[in-house]
Structure formats: C-alpha cells, structure tokens
Design a protein around this motif. Structure first.
Motif, PDB file in Angstrom:
ATOM      1  N   SER A  20      96.455  32.317  38.069  1.00 17.66           N
ATOM      2  CA  SER A  20      95.181  32.919  37.672  1.00 17.66           C
ATOM      3  C   SER A  20      95.022  32.795  36.165  1.00 17.66           C
ATOM      4  N   HIS A  21      93.862  33.272  35.676  1.00 12.37           N
ATOM      5  CA  HIS A  21      93.570  33.304  34.237  1.00 12.37           C
ATOM      6  C   HIS A  21      92.931  34.652  33.932  1.00 12.37           C
ATOM      7  N   LEU A  22      93.732  35.700  33.923  1.00 15.51           N
ATOM      8  CA  LEU A  22      93.195  37.058  33.807  1.00 15.51           C
ATOM      9  C   LEU A  22      92.642  37.370  32.424  1.00 15.51           C
ATOM     10  N   ASP A  23      93.066  36.632  31.405  1.00 16.95           N
ATOM     11  CA  ASP A  23      92.567  36.908  30.059  1.00 16.95           C
ATOM     12  C   ASP A  23      91.094  36.542  29.907  1.00 16.95           C
ATOM     13  N   ARG A  24      90.579  35.710  30.838  1.00 11.65           N
ATOM     14  CA  ARG A  24      89.159  35.331  30.789  1.00 11.65           C
ATOM     15  C   ARG A  24      88.367  35.970  31.927  1.00 11.65           C
ATOM     16  N   ALA A  25      89.023  36.787  32.734  1.00 13.06           N
ATOM     17  CA  ALA A  25      88.370  37.365  33.907  1.00 13.06           C
ATOM     18  C   ALA A  25      87.120  38.158  33.513  1.00 13.06           C
ATOM     19  N   ASN A  26      86.065  37.998  34.324  1.00 17.90           N
ATOM     20  CA  ASN A  26      84.829  38.764  34.162  1.00 17.90           C
ATOM     21  C   ASN A  26      84.120  38.500  32.831  1.00 17.90           C
ATOM     22  N   THR A  27      84.162  37.236  32.386  1.00 18.48           N
ATOM     23  CA  THR A  27      83.452  36.854  31.156  1.00 18.48           C
ATOM     24  C   THR A  27      82.298  35.893  31.450  1.00 18.48           C
ATOM     25  N   ALA A  28      81.937  35.712  32.706  1.00 19.01           N
ATOM     26  CA  ALA A  28      80.911  34.729  33.079  1.00 19.01           C
ATOM     27  C   ALA A  28      79.581  34.990  32.381  1.00 19.01           C
ATOM     28  N   ASN A  29      79.261  36.256  32.162  1.00 14.37           N
ATOM     29  CA  ASN A  29      77.968  36.594  31.559  1.00 14.37           C
ATOM     30  C   ASN A  29      77.870  36.207  30.084  1.00 14.37           C
ATOM     31  N   ALA A 232      98.368  26.024  45.454  1.00 14.08           N
ATOM     32  CA  ALA A 232      97.014  25.636  45.825  1.00 14.08           C
ATOM     33  C   ALA A 232      96.048  26.772  45.494  1.00 14.08           C
ATOM     34  N   CYS A 233      94.910  26.426  44.904  1.00 13.66           N
ATOM     35  CA  CYS A 233      93.852  27.394  44.599  1.00 13.66           C
ATOM     36  C   CYS A 233      92.589  26.917  45.302  1.00 13.66           C
ATOM     37  N   PRO A 234      92.429  27.251  46.576  1.00 10.75           N
ATOM     38  CA  PRO A 234      91.409  26.621  47.424  1.00 10.75           C
ATOM     39  C   PRO A 234      89.974  26.691  46.924  1.00 10.75           C
ATOM     40  N   SER A 235      89.501  27.862  46.525  1.00  8.42           N
ATOM     41  CA  SER A 235      88.089  27.967  46.160  1.00  8.42           C
ATOM     42  C   SER A 235      87.795  27.367  44.790  1.00  8.42           C
ATOM     43  N   ALA A 236      88.831  27.135  43.990  1.00 10.64           N
ATOM     44  CA  ALA A 236      88.624  26.649  42.624  1.00 10.64           C
ATOM     45  C   ALA A 236      88.036  25.249  42.586  1.00 10.64           C
ATOM     46  N   TRP A 237      88.291  24.458  43.619  1.00  8.54           N
ATOM     47  CA  TRP A 237      87.879  23.050  43.565  1.00  8.54           C
ATOM     48  C   TRP A 237      86.961  22.644  44.706  1.00  8.54           C
ATOM     49  N   ILE A 238      86.575  23.593  45.536  1.00  3.75           N
ATOM     50  CA  ILE A 238      85.722  23.271  46.671  1.00  3.75           C
ATOM     51  C   ILE A 238      84.337  22.784  46.209  1.00  3.75           C
ATOM     52  N   GLY A 269      97.035  30.618  44.909  1.00  3.13           N
ATOM     53  CA  GLY A 269      96.498  31.217  43.695  1.00  3.13           C
ATOM     54  C   GLY A 269      94.994  31.362  43.772  1.00  3.13           C
ATOM     55  N   SER A 270      94.441  32.172  42.884  1.00  4.76           N
ATOM     56  CA  SER A 270      92.985  32.355  42.827  1.00  4.76           C
ATOM     57  C   SER A 270      92.350  31.472  41.771  1.00  4.76           C
ATOM     58  N   ASP A 271      93.145  31.081  40.762  1.00  2.58           N
ATOM     59  CA  ASP A 271      92.648  30.390  39.576  1.00  2.58           C
ATOM     60  C   ASP A 271      91.678  31.318  38.830  1.00  2.58           C
ATOM     61  N   ASN A 272      90.545  30.819  38.414  1.00  2.00           N
ATOM     62  CA  ASN A 272      89.661  31.591  37.539  1.00  2.00           C
ATOM     63  C   ASN A 272      88.890  32.678  38.292  1.00  2.00           C
ATOM     64  N   GLN A 274      85.604  35.032  37.945  1.00  2.00           N
ATOM     65  CA  GLN A 274      84.320  35.381  37.328  1.00  2.00           C
ATOM     66  C   GLN A 274      84.274  35.054  35.834  1.00  2.00           C
ATOM     67  N   ASP A 275      84.560  33.781  35.541  1.00  5.23           N
ATOM     68  CA  ASP A 275      84.412  33.291  34.172  1.00  5.23           C
ATOM     69  C   ASP A 275      83.551  32.035  34.198  1.00  5.23           C
ATOM     70  N   VAL A 276      83.519  31.275  33.123  1.00  9.03           N
ATOM     71  CA  VAL A 276      82.634  30.115  33.060  1.00  9.03           C
ATOM     72  C   VAL A 276      83.014  29.042  34.080  1.00  9.03           C
ATOM     73  N   TYR A 277      84.288  29.004  34.476  1.00  5.26           N
ATOM     74  CA  TYR A 277      84.736  28.019  35.461  1.00  5.26           C
ATOM     75  C   TYR A 277      84.276  28.386  36.875  1.00  5.26           C
ATOM     76  N   LYS A 278      84.472  29.645  37.250  1.00  6.16           N
ATOM     77  CA  LYS A 278      84.129  30.116  38.594  1.00  6.16           C
ATOM     78  C   LYS A 278      83.419  31.467  38.492  1.00  6.16           C
ATOM     79  N   PRO A 279      82.116  31.448  38.246  1.00  8.84           N
ATOM     80  CA  PRO A 279      81.388  32.707  37.990  1.00  8.84           C
ATOM     81  C   PRO A 279      81.400  33.698  39.147  1.00  8.84           C
ATOM     82  N   TYR A 280      81.601  33.220  40.375  1.00  8.23           N
ATOM     83  CA  TYR A 280      81.512  34.122  41.528  1.00  8.23           C
ATOM     84  C   TYR A 280      82.843  34.324  42.261  1.00  8.23           C
TER      85      TYR A 280
END
Length: 318
Positions: A20-29, A232-238, A269-272, A274-280
């Motif tokens: 994951s990348h928790l230091d960037r979590a919830n920065t999508a806005n 594997a981080c399935p939703s990160a690259w779908i 893994g979840s990867d990103n 709610q940040d710029v990579y995966k906002p949702y």
C-alpha cells in the motif's frame, strides 16, 4: 460463500495488506480530474505536489487515519511504501515510523515500512536521503523504472543495500502490461546473482501475462530457483488503457493462477488508496480478494485464505 472465506481469514489472524501507500491515502481531492487521468509515469511527478505541501504532522494524520480504516476492513498487518526522496526528505518516513509505534495500534494492527524511491537511487542526492533513513525502514522498497535505462545498476545497488542491512527487498516490476517489459526475469536473475534467495518479492509482475507461455514458464522456473515471492494488487491495474500491441489474451492482473500452479508464494495488496493513482480505491481487502478470484478463476478457498493471510506474513517477514 464469501462469508465463509471471511470467517476463515478472521480465524487465520485477519487480512495482510502486503502492499500500500498510506502516506498518500485520501489525497485524491488535491488533484484535478485531468491529473487523475494522466499516465502512471506522469503521476510519479504529480505526487510532488503532496510532498511539497505536507508537513510531518500531515503525514502522521493520513497514516493514522488510513490504519484505522484498515482495521475496520479486518486487516491485521499492512505494509506501506513511504515516499523517500529529495523532495519529501525524511518527513513521511519519520511520520510513518512514529505512527507505527502509537500505543492505540498495539495488538490491533502492525505497520511494516518500506522505502518508496520515486526519484531513483543512483543519483548521489537521492541515494543519500535513502541511506540516512534506512534504519526507519523494515523493508527496502525499489522502483527500477525510476532509474530508466539503468535498471540493472539500480537492482545491484538495492540488492547490496538489502543484504548489508539484513532486510527484505520488495521491487515494483512489470507494471505497464506490455510484452516490452521483462523486469520479473531481471529481478529473478539478480536475486540469484546476489545470493538473496527467499528474501525478495516482486510487486505487480503484470506484464508476465503478456508473454508467450514458454517464456512465462521459464520465468516461473527461474523465480522458484530465486525463491522469489509476489504481491498482486488486483484493482490497481484493472483500469489499464487498451493498446494495439499483439499479445496473448489476458487480464491486466498478475497471473496468480499460474504462479500458484508453479509453487510460488503470492500475497495480496491494495496499492494506492484514494489518491491521484486510484481515487476510488478504499483499501477493502475483501474487494481485492474477490477481484483476484474472479479475474484468475481461483475457487480454492484454502488457497485464497493463504493469499490473504499466511502468504502476506511470509513476504513481510513476519
């Protein structure tokens, strides 16, 4: 059936979010719609906006909140890559280190810290930031693509660094879903060359599925020799964009079914988040497991539980 799997995961100690990348979590806005649609390597630079504007206290708050969210999803252990370069300095990794020792998380969730060197490790200034903060990290995190054209040299450096510091190594490889990438093969070869068997994990390895079967089998065999494990981080690259390249028909996901058939360890893994990579992406590990089992047609419940729990502990060295 999903409730049965959830119960087994809980009985086995809970989910392990192995990437994951928790230091960037919830920065999508903090980013525009146009920026959210940009290509991966453009986003590598975009996140400098967060690094510049965030204080250590901001980082602590984001990581703290993200860990509470992970607890709510039944996660017991989480590994977060934490940005570490000349732009952010030691703010993010110092914050992660402090949060990992918060009393409120004792016995509830553990945070494993890995280094995210988005600006590479070969330029002297970037290398120095990494070396100055190495003691705060549990795992050496690596992104060979950040030192484009010098990927082999990059891996030599991080292999030596991990070996000298007796730490595990997690490496982003084969992320772009194209047969032009052969980074998993390179990683397996370097692991054997440096005598790092059973201590190295490939994160993503999506492009493996783009290659012919005979090549994939060669890489699987080499990976077994190297004791290479995978996340594997399935939703990160779908959401990977369509291309006109010719390749075997495949999903844009780590070929987990084949990795399992070849006796290779795969974690989840979840990867990103709610940040710029995966906002949702919200970091729900049951959602990630569901996507994995659907995409790779893995219906063995015991295998799914291993991927979600035991294998995660293995790749984190727990």
């Amino acid at each position: 059936m999903l409730e049965k799997i959830k119960a087994k995961i809980k009985a086995n100690g809970g989910f392990v979010n192995a990437h994951s990348h928790l230091d960037r979590a919830n920065t999508a806005n903090s980013f525009t719609s146009k920026e959210k649609y940009m290509f991966l390597k453009e986003k590598w630079k975009l996140v400098d906006k967060i690094k510049k504007s965030s204080t250590k206290l901001d980082y602590e708050g984001r990581i703290n909140n993200a860990l509470h969210e992970q607890i709510a999803f039944g996660v017991k252990h989480v590994c977060s890559f934490i940005d570490l370069d000349t732009m952010v300095g030691s703010k993010a990794i110092s914050a992660a280190y402090d949060v990992s020792n918060y009393n409120c998380f004792k016995g509830r969730i553990s945070l494993t810290i890995a280094t995210q060197t988005l600006k590479g490790v070969l330029e002297p200034e970037e290398r120095n930031v990494l070396l100055m903060n190495i003691e705060k990290a549990d795992i050496i995190g690596s992104l060979p693509g950040a030192d484009k054209g010098r990927e082999s040299e990059h891996l030599d450096f991080v292999m030596n660094l991990a070996k000298e510091n007796n730490k595990r190594l997690h490496v982003h490889v084969d992320q772009l879903n194209t047969n032009r990438e052969k980074e998993t093969e390179l990683l397996a070869r370097k692991t054997i060359q440096w005598g790092m068997e059973d201590k190295v994990t490939a994160v993503h390895s999506i492009s493996l599925a783009c290659h012919p079967k005979h090549y994939r089998q060669e890489v699987y065999s080499m990976s077994r020799d190297a004791g290479l494990s995978f996340v594997a981080c399935p939703s990160a690259w779908i959401d990977h964009p369509r291309r006109e390249e010719l390749a075997p028909i495949h999903n844009s996901i780590t070929p987990v079914d084949e990795l399992i058939e070849n006796d290779l360890v795969v974690a989840l893994g979840s990867d990103n988040i709610q940040d710029v990579y995966k906002p949702y992406c919200d970091g729900d590990m049951m959602f990630e497991l569901r996507m994995l089992l659907e995409a790779c047609k893995i219906y063995d419940e015991d295998e799914l539980v291993k991927i979600a729990t035991t294998n995660g502990k293995k790749v984190l060295g727990i």
